[in-house]
Scaffold this motif. Structure first.
Motif, PDB file in Angstrom:
ATOM      1  N   TYR A   3      65.873   0.344  35.498  1.00  0.00           N
ATOM      2  CA  TYR A   3      66.026  -1.398  35.108  1.00  0.00           C
ATOM      3  C   TYR A   3      64.422  -1.760  34.916  1.00  0.00           C
ATOM      4  O   TYR A   3      64.079  -1.739  33.631  1.00  0.00           O
ATOM      5  CB  TYR A   3      66.501  -2.140  36.301  1.00  0.00           C
ATOM      6  CG  TYR A   3      66.598  -3.491  35.989  1.00  0.00           C
ATOM      7  CD1 TYR A   3      67.658  -4.069  35.274  1.00  0.00           C
ATOM      8  CD2 TYR A   3      65.772  -4.346  36.641  1.00  0.00           C
ATOM      9  CE1 TYR A   3      67.556  -5.408  35.005  1.00  0.00           C
ATOM     10  CE2 TYR A   3      65.826  -5.795  36.474  1.00  0.00           C
ATOM     11  CZ  TYR A   3      66.695  -6.029  35.683  1.00  0.00           C
ATOM     12  OH  TYR A   3      66.628  -7.586  35.411  1.00  0.00           O
ATOM     13  N   GLN A   4      63.734  -2.040  35.866  1.00  0.00           N
ATOM     14  CA  GLN A   4      62.348  -2.594  35.275  1.00  0.00           C
ATOM     15  C   GLN A   4      61.561  -1.261  35.415  1.00  0.00           C
ATOM     16  O   GLN A   4      61.504  -0.303  36.146  1.00  0.00           O
ATOM     17  CB  GLN A   4      61.847  -3.738  36.543  1.00  0.00           C
ATOM     18  CG  GLN A   4      60.473  -4.040  36.222  1.00  0.00           C
ATOM     19  CD  GLN A   4      60.541  -4.839  35.191  1.00  0.00           C
ATOM     20  OE1 GLN A   4      59.712  -4.660  34.047  1.00  0.00           O
ATOM     21  NE2 GLN A   4      60.666  -6.241  35.159  1.00  0.00           N
ATOM     22  N   LEU A   5      60.464  -1.429  34.407  1.00  0.00           N
ATOM     23  CA  LEU A   5      59.499  -0.116  34.663  1.00  0.00           C
ATOM     24  C   LEU A   5      58.192  -0.656  34.281  1.00  0.00           C
ATOM     25  O   LEU A   5      57.638  -1.362  33.392  1.00  0.00           O
ATOM     26  CB  LEU A   5      59.880   0.834  33.546  1.00  0.00           C
ATOM     27  CG  LEU A   5      60.307   0.645  32.163  1.00  0.00           C
ATOM     28  CD1 LEU A   5      60.153   2.155  31.412  1.00  0.00           C
ATOM     29  CD2 LEU A   5      61.446   0.032  32.054  1.00  0.00           C
ATOM     30  N   MET A   6      57.155  -0.215  35.223  1.00  0.00           N
ATOM     31  CA  MET A   6      55.646  -0.588  34.983  1.00  0.00           C
ATOM     32  C   MET A   6      54.680   0.530  35.431  1.00  0.00           C
ATOM     33  O   MET A   6      55.034   1.105  36.471  1.00  0.00           O
ATOM     34  CB  MET A   6      55.556  -1.680  35.790  1.00  0.00           C
ATOM     35  CG  MET A   6      54.244  -2.302  35.872  1.00  0.00           C
ATOM     36  SD  MET A   6      53.971  -3.915  36.840  1.00  0.00           S
ATOM     37  CE  MET A   6      54.470  -5.087  35.946  1.00  0.00           C
ATOM     38  N   PHE A   7      53.741   0.662  34.536  1.00  0.00           N
ATOM     39  CA  PHE A   7      52.741   1.651  34.902  1.00  0.00           C
ATOM     40  C   PHE A   7      51.849   1.161  35.880  1.00  0.00           C
ATOM     41  O   PHE A   7      51.340  -0.122  35.800  1.00  0.00           O
ATOM     42  CB  PHE A   7      51.904   2.052  33.621  1.00  0.00           C
ATOM     43  CG  PHE A   7      52.726   3.171  32.830  1.00  0.00           C
ATOM     44  CD1 PHE A   7      52.669   4.498  33.169  1.00  0.00           C
ATOM     45  CD2 PHE A   7      53.473   2.657  31.842  1.00  0.00           C
ATOM     46  CE1 PHE A   7      53.465   5.306  32.360  1.00  0.00           C
ATOM     47  CE2 PHE A   7      54.321   3.595  30.963  1.00  0.00           C
ATOM     48  CZ  PHE A   7      54.283   4.908  31.219  1.00  0.00           C
ATOM     49  N   SER A   8      51.061   2.006  36.338  1.00  0.00           N
ATOM     50  CA  SER A   8      50.131   1.654  37.452  1.00  0.00           C
ATOM     51  C   SER A   8      48.863   1.280  36.774  1.00  0.00           C
ATOM     52  O   SER A   8      48.552   1.655  35.693  1.00  0.00           O
ATOM     53  CB  SER A   8      49.839   2.552  38.721  1.00  0.00           C
ATOM     54  OG  SER A   8      49.358   3.722  38.033  1.00  0.00           O
ATOM     55  N   PRO A   9      48.070   0.185  37.277  1.00  0.00           N
ATOM     56  CA  PRO A   9      46.862   0.112  36.587  1.00  0.00           C
ATOM     57  C   PRO A   9      45.887   1.195  36.361  1.00  0.00           C
ATOM     58  O   PRO A   9      45.307   1.450  35.171  1.00  0.00           O
ATOM     59  CB  PRO A   9      46.117  -0.857  37.607  1.00  0.00           C
ATOM     60  CG  PRO A   9      47.091  -1.431  38.504  1.00  0.00           C
ATOM     61  CD  PRO A   9      48.263  -0.586  38.609  1.00  0.00           C
ATOM     62  N   ASP A  10      46.102   2.191  37.206  1.00  0.00           N
ATOM     63  CA  ASP A  10      45.266   3.347  36.750  1.00  0.00           C
ATOM     64  C   ASP A  10      46.142   4.230  35.649  1.00  0.00           C
ATOM     65  O   ASP A  10      45.503   5.521  35.296  1.00  0.00           O
ATOM     66  CB  ASP A  10      44.827   4.355  38.073  1.00  0.00           C
ATOM     67  CG  ASP A  10      46.034   4.800  38.643  1.00  0.00           C
ATOM     68  OD1 ASP A  10      47.314   4.930  38.180  1.00  0.00           O
ATOM     69  OD2 ASP A  10      45.951   5.557  39.794  1.00  0.00           O
ATOM     70  N   GLY A  11      47.193   3.980  35.302  1.00  0.00           N
ATOM     71  CA  GLY A  11      47.844   4.807  34.286  1.00  0.00           C
ATOM     72  C   GLY A  11      48.513   5.967  34.827  1.00  0.00           C
ATOM     73  O   GLY A  11      49.164   6.856  33.974  1.00  0.00           O
ATOM     74  N   ARG A  12      48.578   6.212  36.213  1.00  0.00           N
ATOM     75  CA  ARG A  12      49.107   7.502  36.380  1.00  0.00           C
ATOM     76  C   ARG A  12      50.446   7.657  37.062  1.00  0.00           C
ATOM     77  O   ARG A  12      51.164   8.515  36.892  1.00  0.00           O
ATOM     78  CB  ARG A  12      48.132   8.274  37.416  1.00  0.00           C
ATOM     79  CG  ARG A  12      46.554   8.513  36.873  1.00  0.00           C
ATOM     80  CD  ARG A  12      45.683   8.620  38.065  1.00  0.00           C
ATOM     81  NE  ARG A  12      45.786   9.645  38.789  1.00  0.00           N
ATOM     82  CZ  ARG A  12      44.912  10.148  39.749  1.00  0.00           C
ATOM     83  NH1 ARG A  12      43.958   9.317  40.206  1.00  0.00           N
ATOM     84  NH2 ARG A  12      45.335  11.413  40.480  1.00  0.00           N
ATOM     85  N   LEU A  13      50.751   6.530  37.400  1.00  0.00           N
ATOM     86  CA  LEU A  13      52.233   6.575  37.935  1.00  0.00           C
ATOM     87  C   LEU A  13      53.146   5.506  37.006  1.00  0.00           C
ATOM     88  O   LEU A  13      52.773   4.570  36.639  1.00  0.00           O
ATOM     89  CB  LEU A  13      52.290   5.975  39.346  1.00  0.00           C
ATOM     90  CG  LEU A  13      51.272   6.807  40.254  1.00  0.00           C
ATOM     91  CD1 LEU A  13      51.009   6.210  41.825  1.00  0.00           C
ATOM     92  CD2 LEU A  13      51.837   8.191  40.403  1.00  0.00           C
TER      93      LEU A  13
ATOM     94  N   ILE B 232      59.056   6.371  41.885  1.00  0.00           N
ATOM     95  CA  ILE B 232      57.730   6.220  41.491  1.00  0.00           C
ATOM     96  C   ILE B 232      57.537   7.643  40.737  1.00  0.00           C
ATOM     97  O   ILE B 232      57.897   8.895  41.525  1.00  0.00           O
ATOM     98  CB  ILE B 232      56.591   6.076  42.637  1.00  0.00           C
ATOM     99  CG1 ILE B 232      57.087   4.747  43.451  1.00  0.00           C
ATOM    100  CG2 ILE B 232      55.197   6.206  42.331  1.00  0.00           C
ATOM    101  CD1 ILE B 232      56.178   4.528  44.763  1.00  0.00           C
ATOM    102  N   TYR B 233      57.129   7.816  39.797  1.00  0.00           N
ATOM    103  CA  TYR B 233      57.040   9.039  38.818  1.00  0.00           C
ATOM    104  C   TYR B 233      55.612   9.098  38.451  1.00  0.00           C
ATOM    105  O   TYR B 233      54.758   8.208  38.241  1.00  0.00           O
ATOM    106  CB  TYR B 233      57.842   8.827  37.536  1.00  0.00           C
ATOM    107  CG  TYR B 233      59.420   8.746  37.627  1.00  0.00           C
ATOM    108  CD1 TYR B 233      60.030   9.837  37.490  1.00  0.00           C
ATOM    109  CD2 TYR B 233      60.265   7.706  37.849  1.00  0.00           C
ATOM    110  CE1 TYR B 233      61.469   9.927  37.670  1.00  0.00           C
ATOM    111  CE2 TYR B 233      61.373   7.569  38.106  1.00  0.00           C
ATOM    112  CZ  TYR B 233      62.191   8.944  37.834  1.00  0.00           C
ATOM    113  OH  TYR B 233      63.667   8.953  37.968  1.00  0.00           O
ATOM    114  N   ARG B 234      55.319  10.339  38.263  1.00  0.00           N
ATOM    115  CA  ARG B 234      54.058  10.708  37.698  1.00  0.00           C
ATOM    116  C   ARG B 234      54.156  11.040  36.261  1.00  0.00           C
ATOM    117  O   ARG B 234      55.311  11.289  35.995  1.00  0.00           O
ATOM    118  CB  ARG B 234      53.351  11.928  38.279  1.00  0.00           C
ATOM    119  CG  ARG B 234      53.022  11.742  39.745  1.00  0.00           C
ATOM    120  CD  ARG B 234      52.036  12.781  40.223  1.00  0.00           C
ATOM    121  NE  ARG B 234      52.896  13.905  40.514  1.00  0.00           N
ATOM    122  CZ  ARG B 234      52.356  14.975  41.142  1.00  0.00           C
ATOM    123  NH1 ARG B 234      51.047  15.017  41.802  1.00  0.00           N
ATOM    124  NH2 ARG B 234      53.115  16.193  41.584  1.00  0.00           N
TER     125      ARG B 234
END
Lengths: 322, 332
Positions: free
Chosen positions: A97-107, A120-122
């Motif tokens: 549904y909703q998808l968002m990258f972490s600020p560090d771009g890794r997750l 939570i994906y890598r």
């Protein structure tokens, strides 16, 4: 840890024109299983990408090579070329549904609204997504925000009136607290979490340490999602039921202006020319708002347009202020 | 330009449905309520279209004329309740919830639920063709369900409400016992889930099939001829199914929209008679009672049948059958 098998299927030439002169805007038509491609200069639709079932949200990969679209009922993540809209590959993921990258771009955090789970994906741009943590959630996890250091992700639980905090390193639930009726969009701002309350008429200011509501700010009925302005001075809040957008001063959180925006405003993106692009869930269009004058024009797209992405040179717009 | 149905549904959603949900504290259903609004609008339009097509047919080409049409009024109530209210709610909200949850669970376990578009990628982006293919598959599922509902004694106890009507008109398609409808919905929904129908196409498929089924119930002397009549179920073809001789376990012409399945499985009866309709084993309440009385009578018949205290008729020949009055009150 389970690795999700990738099904990397080459696109089947679904978008006829592969060279667009102008940058594209992407509009996800949730209820007509398509993505409208809109010329950012003319505001005219120039193409349409069919998807399997129901696309809701879209985000740009940290390296900018792809935009990722979640097809919830189709159980797929689509990787699109942001310049052309061409589907480059598909990956089987349940209920994205909703998808968002972490600020560090890794997750990448993906909420499963129907499945009541937060994944939570890598992320790796070659192999795609690998499941890192699966966290069961109460009813209807919907929107997300991260702590600026990427150590925690905060998820609104639309069906249980709560917000939960998850440690991204361990997948542990840090807290799970009641914040108000039907919480939706979440934003980290100056050490606090701002949460849009669809069932109320404003946003809650929540302490990220324990989930306690510190105060309420009235914006309008059905406060839904929140966005930082490109100049980082303002926060825009869509009020779905009221049919308005409230503008808050980011430092004081005082409402400085309201715009009348009919048709069920949902997501907002900011074009380089200063125009706000706003999806209208009920009116099946995208509205282009001039924030100076409050005037707007609109264009028809598919049914129930939801997620929105503009392929500008700027990096993905800010989602957290330390 | 936006589809006019979307425009009306969007207006309803923005100005009626969502403000009510907000007042009631039910905003978590806001997204799904939009789908319901759209399909309720489609349902209302479908009733209007059905009326526009079938009323002139029944007026100028009637099979039967009745001095008292009060039994038809109950069928009108069934139709409006079903198509504008319950059907959109069940077919969209129920199906959507079931499909998203089930498919996501299966995907989590490494099973990717099939869809026609995945089996035949050419169909992706061709919603009209996939819609028609899904319609054919679902119509076959309806044929099987309908046949079973006549075969199983307890199920026919419920289904007899549908057959009890002696004044069959285009409004009669929806006169069903709620439990019969529930069984039908579970069957239909399960098949649709198994073959991967899109949640946004499913209610439309139901409405399309139901529109054609309404036509097939019309009190109209209308046959589609030797060729077209074998492509689509006509009022004459379906009327044979509603003949007193076809009520119960030995019946014919089960097809809802396509007669192909009856032809394939040897249950088609293309005889030219326009029979009377009704079920002699059904109580008068089932035939001409009000909505609640019929629902109650249906439950009583079910209970009686389960107890073995039924008046199930002896097997009869197909169609009108010997001794069954042809409905020839009107000249062709």
């Amino acid at each position: 840890m389970k690795t999700v098998r990738l099904s990397l299927v080459l696109a089947m030439g679904l978008v006829p024109a592969l060279g667009f002169a102008q940058p594209l805007g992407f509009v996800l038509n949730s209820d007509s299983a398509s993505i409208s491609l809109i010329d950012m200069a003319t505001h005219r639709p120039v193409g349409e990408v069919p998807v399997l079932r129901q696309p809701h949200h879209i985000t740009r990969a940290p390296d900018g090579r792809f935009v990722l679209v979640g097809d919830t009922v189709g159980n797929q993540i689509l990787y699109l070329d942001p310049r052309t809209g061409r589907v480059v590959r598909r990956q089987t993921i349940s209920d994205p549904y909703q998808l968002m990258f972490s600020p560090d771009g890794r997750l990448l955090t993906i909420t499963g609204l129907a499945r009541n789970q937060v994944d939570i994906y890598r992320y790796d741009d070659r192999t795609g997504l690998t499941l890192w943590h699966r966290v069961p959630a109460r009813s209807m996890p919907s929107h997300t925000a991260y702590a600026p250091d990427s150590s925690a992700v905060y998820v609104s639980l639309q069906g249980s009136n709560r917000l939960m905090a998850i440690a991204t390193g361990t997948g542990a639930v840090l807290w799970d607290a009641r914040v108000g009726e039907t919480p939706a969009g979440v934003l980290w701002n100056d050490g606090a979490l701002l949460v849009g309350l669809m069932g109320q008429d404003g946003i809650a200011v929540v302490d990220p340490a324990d989930g306690q509501v510190r105060r309420m700010i009235k914006t309008g009925r059905g406060a839904h999602n929140l966005f930082f302005s490109p100049d980082d001075r303002l926060i825009y809040v869509t009020n779905r039921v009221a049919g308005t957008i409230s503008v808050l001063d980011r430092a004081t959180l005082r409402v400085v202006r309201d715009y009348r925006v009919p048709g069920g405003p949902d997501d907002i993106e900011f074009a380089p020319d200063g125009t706000l692009w706003i999806t209208q869930r009920f009116d099946h269009g995208v509205l282009f708002l001039d924030p100076e004058t409050g005037r707007f024009s609109r264009v028809d797209v598919g049914r129930s347009p939801h997620g929105l992405f503009l392929n500008t040179d700027q990096t993905t717009h800010r989602t957290a202020f330390p | 330009m936006t589809d006019p149905f979307d425009t009306v549904a969007g207006y309803l959603q923005e100005h009626v449905v969502v403000p009510i949900l907000w007042q009631l504290g039910w905003m978590k259903w806001e997204d799904l309520a939009g789908g319901w609004a759209l399909f309720a609008v489609y349902g209302a339009a479908q009733v209007a279209l059905m009326f526009a097509i079938c009323m002139p047919l029944e007026k100028f080409l009637p099979v039967e004329r009745w001095p008292d049409r009060s039994a038809v009024l109950t069928d009108v109530f069934y139709t409006v309740l079903q198509r504008v209210g319950l059907l959109p709610l069940v077919t969209f909200v129920g199906f959507y919830e079931a499909q998203t949850t089930l498919n996501a669970v299966l995907t989590d376990h490494g099973i990717v639920p099939p869809t026609l578009e995945m089996l035949f990628p050419w169909l992706l982006g061709r919603p009209v063709i996939s819609f028609l293919l899904y319609a054919c598959l679902l119509d076959f599922a309806e044929y099987v369900r309908h046949r079973v509902s006549h075969k199983l004694r307890w199920w026919y106890a419920l289904h007899s409400l549908h057959h009890a009507q002696r004044q069959m008109t285009f409004w009669s398609d929806d006169r069903n016992h709620l439990l019969d409808d529930l069984l039908g919905a579970v069957w239909f929904g399960t098949i649709a889930l198994a073959i991967g129908v899109s949640p946004m196409q499913f209610p439309l498929l139901v409405l399309l099939l139901r529109l054609l089924e309404s036509l097939s119930h019309a009190n109209a002397r209308l046959d589609f001829g030797p060729v077209f009549g074998r492509l689509l179920v006509s009022p004459r073809f379906h009327r044979t199914h509603h003949g007193p001789g076809a009520a119960g376990r030995r019946s014919c012409n089960f097809g809802a929209v396509l007669p192909w399945w009856d032809m394939l499985f040897g249950t088609a009866d293309f005889s030219a008679d326009y029979t009377a309709t009704g079920d002699v084993t059904a109580s008068e309440t089932l035939a001409s009672g009000g909505y609640l009385a019929q629902q109650g009578a249906g439950v009583r018949r079910l209970v009686n049948d389960i107890r073995g205290d039924s008046r199930q008729p002896a097997p009869r020949p197909r169609g009108g059958g010997p001794g069954v009055r042809p409905a020839n009150m009107e000249s062709p």
